[in-house]
Design a protein around this motif. Sequence first.
Motif, short mmCIF file in Angstrom:
data_model
loop_
_atom_site.label_atom_id
_atom_site.label_comp_id
_atom_site.label_asym_id
_atom_site.label_seq_id
_atom_site.Cartn_x
_atom_site.Cartn_y
_atom_site.Cartn_z
N ASP A 726 15.53 0.29 10.28
CA ASP A 726 17.31 0.50 10.77
C ASP A 726 17.63 1.67 10.68
OD1 ASP A 726 20.11 -1.65 10.28
OD2 ASP A 726 20.29 -0.08 8.83
N ASN A 727 18.14 2.31 9.46
CA ASN A 727 18.88 3.19 9.55
C ASN A 727 17.71 4.23 8.97
OD1 ASN A 727 19.35 6.55 8.63
ND2 ASN A 727 21.63 5.35 8.86
N ARG A 728 16.74 4.94 9.40
CA ARG A 728 15.29 5.29 8.67
C ARG A 728 15.19 6.16 7.84
NH1 ARG A 728 12.68 5.05 14.47
NH2 ARG A 728 14.36 4.98 14.74
N ALA A 729 16.36 7.11 7.38
CA ALA A 729 16.91 7.73 6.74
C ALA A 729 16.96 7.68 5.44
CB ALA A 729 18.24 9.23 6.46
N TRP A 730 17.57 6.18 4.86
CA TRP A 730 17.73 5.87 3.90
C TRP A 730 16.66 4.26 3.56
CZ3 TRP A 730 21.38 7.68 6.45
CH2 TRP A 730 22.28 8.86 5.35
N GLN A 731 16.07 4.32 2.32
CA GLN A 731 15.39 2.88 2.04
C GLN A 731 15.24 2.31 2.12
OE1 GLN A 731 13.45 3.95 -1.52
NE2 GLN A 731 11.90 5.11 -0.38
N ALA A 802 26.78 6.21 7.90
CA ALA A 802 26.26 6.83 7.98
C ALA A 802 24.92 7.44 9.06
CB ALA A 802 25.38 6.25 6.10
N LEU A 803 24.66 8.56 8.95
CA LEU A 803 23.85 9.03 9.57
C LEU A 803 22.82 9.92 9.54
CD1 LEU A 803 23.33 10.13 13.21
CD2 LEU A 803 24.10 12.48 12.34
N GLY A 804 21.50 8.98 10.10
CA GLY A 804 19.86 9.77 9.86
C GLY A 804 19.53 10.24 11.15
N SER A 805 18.36 11.26 11.02
CA SER A 805 17.56 11.79 12.06
C SER A 805 16.97 11.87 11.54
CB SER A 805 18.56 12.74 12.72
OG SER A 805 18.74 13.84 12.17
N GLY A 806 15.45 12.46 12.67
CA GLY A 806 14.18 12.66 12.06
C GLY A 806 13.89 12.24 13.91
N PHE A 807 12.04 12.52 13.21
CA PHE A 807 11.06 12.51 13.99
C PHE A 807 9.72 11.38 13.56
CE2 PHE A 807 10.36 16.00 11.65
CZ PHE A 807 8.81 15.90 11.81
N GLY A 808 9.73 11.30 15.22
CA GLY A 808 8.06 10.38 14.83
C GLY A 808 6.63 10.33 15.31
N ILE A 809 5.69 10.10 14.73
CA ILE A 809 4.58 9.73 16.00
C ILE A 809 3.94 8.28 15.54
CG2 ILE A 809 3.16 12.25 15.68
CD1 ILE A 809 1.62 11.24 13.84
N ARG A 810 3.47 7.74 16.65
CA ARG A 810 3.04 6.36 17.14
C ARG A 810 1.28 6.13 17.99
NH1 ARG A 810 8.76 5.17 18.31
NH2 ARG A 810 9.26 6.16 16.70
N TYR A 811 1.25 4.86 17.40
CA TYR A 811 -0.50 5.39 17.99
C TYR A 811 -0.17 4.19 18.53
CZ TYR A 811 -5.08 6.12 18.92
OH TYR A 811 -6.29 6.45 19.97
N PHE A 824 15.91 11.91 7.90
CA PHE A 824 16.95 12.74 6.97
C PHE A 824 18.18 12.67 7.28
CE2 PHE A 824 12.87 15.30 9.05
CZ PHE A 824 12.29 15.52 7.58
N LYS A 825 17.97 12.47 6.11
CA LYS A 825 20.15 12.18 5.78
C LYS A 825 21.27 12.83 6.18
CE LYS A 825 19.48 9.25 1.86
NZ LYS A 825 18.26 9.50 1.80
N THR A 826 21.72 13.10 7.52
CA THR A 826 22.38 14.22 8.23
C THR A 826 23.82 13.74 8.26
OG1 THR A 826 20.55 14.00 10.20
CG2 THR A 826 22.68 15.06 11.16
N TYR A 841 19.46 17.63 3.76
CA TYR A 841 18.17 17.65 5.09
C TYR A 841 17.10 18.64 4.50
CZ TYR A 841 17.84 17.02 10.38
OH TYR A 841 17.65 16.47 11.50
N ASN A 842 15.93 17.98 4.54
CA ASN A 842 15.28 18.51 3.87
C ASN A 842 13.73 18.45 3.61
OD1 ASN A 842 14.83 17.85 0.77
ND2 ASN A 842 17.28 19.01 0.71
N LEU A 843 12.21 18.45 3.31
CA LEU A 843 11.79 17.40 3.03
C LEU A 843 11.59 16.85 1.90
CD1 LEU A 843 8.27 19.25 4.59
CD2 LEU A 843 9.53 17.25 5.78
#
Length: 856
Positions: A726-731, A802-811, A824-826, A841-843
Motif C-alpha cells: 500500500d503506502n510504503r512510507a507508513w506501516q 498522504a504521499l510516500g516516496s522511496g526506492f527498492g531493490i528486488r531479486y 519516506f514520508k513525503t 524525510y530521513n533514514l
Amino acid sequence: MRNKTTKIALFILSGFLFYSCSLIKRVPDGKHLLEKNDIVVNGESKNTDELKAQLYQQPNSSILGYHLRLHLYNLAKPNADSSYQAWLDRKPGRRESLQKLLSDKQVQRLGNSFIVSGYSKFLKKVGEPPVIVDPARVRKSANRLMAHYYKQGFFRTKIGFSIDTLGNKKAKVNYNVTTGKPYVVDSITPYIATPVLDSLYQTTTKKSVLKSNKQYNESDFTEERERITTFFRNRGAYTFQQNNISYVVDTVNTGYKANVDLIIDDQTIREEDTTYTRPFKLYKIKEVNIYTKNPADESQAIDSTSHKGFNIFSTGKINYRSQALTNPVFIMPGSIYSDSTRILTSRYLNNLRVFDYPTIEYIIDSTNTNEGSLITNIYLTPRERFKFIASIDLTHSNIQDVGIEGSTGISIRNLFRGAEILDLTVRGNIGSSSDPDIADQSFFNILEYGADAKLSFPRLFFPFNTDIIIPKSMIPSTLMTFGISRQQNIGLDKESFSGVLNYNWTPKENVTARLDFFNIQYVRNVNPQNYFNVYNTSYDRLNDIANSYVGSINPDYFVPDDNPNNDKQLIIESGTDGFIDDVTSDAITVSANDKQDVRSIEERKNRLTENNLIASSNFTYTTTSRENLTDNGFFIFKTKIETAGNALALLSSLTDSGNRSASGNKTILDVEYSQYVKGEVDFIKHFDLKQGKVLAMRAFFGLAVPYGNSKSIPFIRSYFAGGSNDNRAWQSYSLGPGRSGGLNDFNEANLKMAYSAELRFDILGQLKGAVFGDVGNIWNVFDDQDDPDYTFNGLSSLQDLALGSGFGIRYDFNFFVIRLDLGFKTYDPGRPVNDRWFKEYNLANAVYNVGINYPF
C-alpha cells in the motif's frame, strides 16, 4: 574562499577524468566505445525505442547515467589464469615452493579458485563488455532501418550513416533517414480459385484489414492473412493454411499507389511422386468418439455407450456419467468443422482437472469422397483419483513480515462420477510480526491453524437451468467451501467459521466473473479481556485521563504503588472497565472533552472485541489484456460489489424473535449480524518502456456503507492504509483516518483512496531496482464517526491524501520475487497544515518493507 573553490573544481574535474578513463579501460587502441546512436528522420531527430530496436549495436546500459555493469566488467582481470601462471614464474623458485606445500595438481587448481580468477569470471558474468563501434554492424543497422520503413510503405527510403569520433576512444554513430512519400493501398482484387471459399470471402470483406486509401503496411497483410485463415477454418476449411494465401503488389508507374492482388489457389495434394490440385472442401463432423479408461478395472474389456450422438469407449468399465464426458465437448456430430470449438473443448476438458491434457484427433472419412467429413477422436487419460497433497510456502502480509505456511490433505477426483473434486486439507501457519502491540516478542509470534473442505463442480450447481444466461462455452464452475480456523498470539486471538457457495465463469477471453452467492463468516474473539494489552494506545489515552482525576477515582482501579509521585496505572481489565463505567454513568465528574474521549475509547473497544456474523453476497468482474507472464505492457481492471445482512434481516423479520443486543440491534444466535453495502474499483496498468524498464501504476477506490442493523463496518471488512503493498512510507494500519495522525494501534475506516506509481529497472542480472510514489488515505463516512479529523468532508478532504516516496531493490528467483522497499514520508496529513512536507524525510524515520512478489 577562492582557494576552496579551486580545490573543489579540481576534485570534480579529476573525478570526471577518472570516470571517463575507467569506461574505456578495456577499449583496444584504434577502437572506439559507442557513446550514442543518433537517428535523424527527414531532418528530425527520432530516437524512439522502436527505431533503436532496429540497430545491431546499443550503448552500454546505465542506471541514471552511470554505467555500472561496464565498470564491473572493467574491474575484472582480462586473463586471470594467464596472470596467475605469469605470477608463478615471475620469481625463481615460487612454483617449487608452493608445490612443496601443495601438490602440483592443487597449485594448478588454485589458479581456478575464486580468490585468484573466480571473482574476475563473476565480474565478467554480471558485468557488460564495452560496446565497440563495428562499421560492419553499423552498415547492417542502416539496412535494417531501411527495411523497417520499407515495410511501412516507404519504398524509396534512403539511408546514410557516419561515425563521429569524440576523442578519448569514444564515438557517436549518426543515421540519416530520408523516407520520401509513402505508398498507399489503391485497389484490392481477390482471385480465389475454390468457389466455396470465394463465397465465404465475400461475406467478410467489410472486416478486411486491408483498406483502400490506407498507407501500405506489411503488418496489415500479415494480419489479413491470419484473419482470413481463422475465418475459413472456423467454417469448415479443415485443410486450409496461411501459406495458401499470397499477395502480388504492383507499384510500377502507379503514382505512389499499390495495387494488391489477393490470391488463393486450389489445394495442392501430394501423393507419393504425384502432385495435383483440387478445390478446397468444407468439412462436417461425421462422428465424435470419446476414449477413456478405468485404471481400477484390470479386465481390459471395452465398455461403450452413446449419449446425444457421442460415442463413449472405455478400457474397463466406464467410470464417468455420460453427461460428465460429453458436456465439455463442443465438437458436435453433424456440425461444421471449427478450430474454435476444438480449442474450447481442450480448454474445458483441461479445466476439469480430472484428466491430463486431452488429445483431439481428426481423421478424414475415406468412405465419403464426394463431401468432406471428419471423424473426431478425443483421448482422455484420467489422473489418479486419490492424490495426497503436502505443501510449504513462504508467505507475507501487511501484518505478518514473514511466515511459513504448511498444509497437508487429500484430493479426491470424480467424487460422484461427474468430474467433481473434493479437497480436504489441514493447515498451519507460523509467522513473525514486528508490530509492537503484539505482546509475545519472540521471532515467531503469530500462530494460525485450521481445516478446509472444498467441493468443486464443473458446472453451475443450481436448481434451475442457467444455460441461457451462462452457456457452457463460458466454462462455468461451482465451488463450495467450508473452513474453520484459530489464530493465537496476536492479542485478542480469534476463532472463525466460514462457508461459501461460489460460481465462476469466463464471459469471454481474458474476462472472468465470480459470484459469491452465499458467503457466511462467523468470527469469535477468544480473549476480549486482553484488549488493552493489545491496543496500547487506547490504554495510554485512557490512563492519562484517569490520572487527571486520581482523587475522585476508586483506588482499587489502580495497580498498588507506594511512590505517590509515580503515575498510576489502571488495572486491566477491572480498573479500565470500572473507570469507563463510572465516567459514562456520571459517577465521576470529568470534563466534557474527557468524557467524549472515554466514550470513544469504549465504543472502539466494544467494536473491536465484539463477535462478528457476516452473511454476504458479492460479485467480482475482472478483465485483463495480459497475454502471458512475460507481457510487460498490460492492464487489469477489477470491480466488486458486495452486500451483507439482507438475508439475515429477512430471516429475523420472518421469525420475529425479538432478540436484541444491549445496543438495541437485532441478533442471530446472540450475535449482532452486520448489514452494509460495499463497492470497489481496482485498476492496474503496466507500460513497457523497453530495455528492462517498466512503469507500473495502480489506482484503487473502495467504499463500504453500513445501514439497517449496523452503524459501522466490521473490522475484518474495513479498510486500512500503509504496509508493503500500500503506502510504503507508513506501516500497516498506521496511516489515517484522514488527518487524525494514526492515533490508534490499528487504524481503519470505511472509505479508501489509493494511487501508486513505480518505475522498475534492471540493475544486475536478476537484481532489479525501483523508485516509487504512493498516494492515499482512509476516511470514515456515513457511519457513527463524526470527528472532522477522521471523516471525509468533500473535496477539501483531498488535502488529507498522504504521499510516500522511496526506492527498492528486488531479486527475481523466476518463480517468486523477494523485494525490499524503503519508504519516506513525503507529505504527512497527520501533521499541522503548514508543517507537512518533507518533515520526516530521513533514514531515521524511513519505513523498511520486506515483501514477496511485486505490490501490483
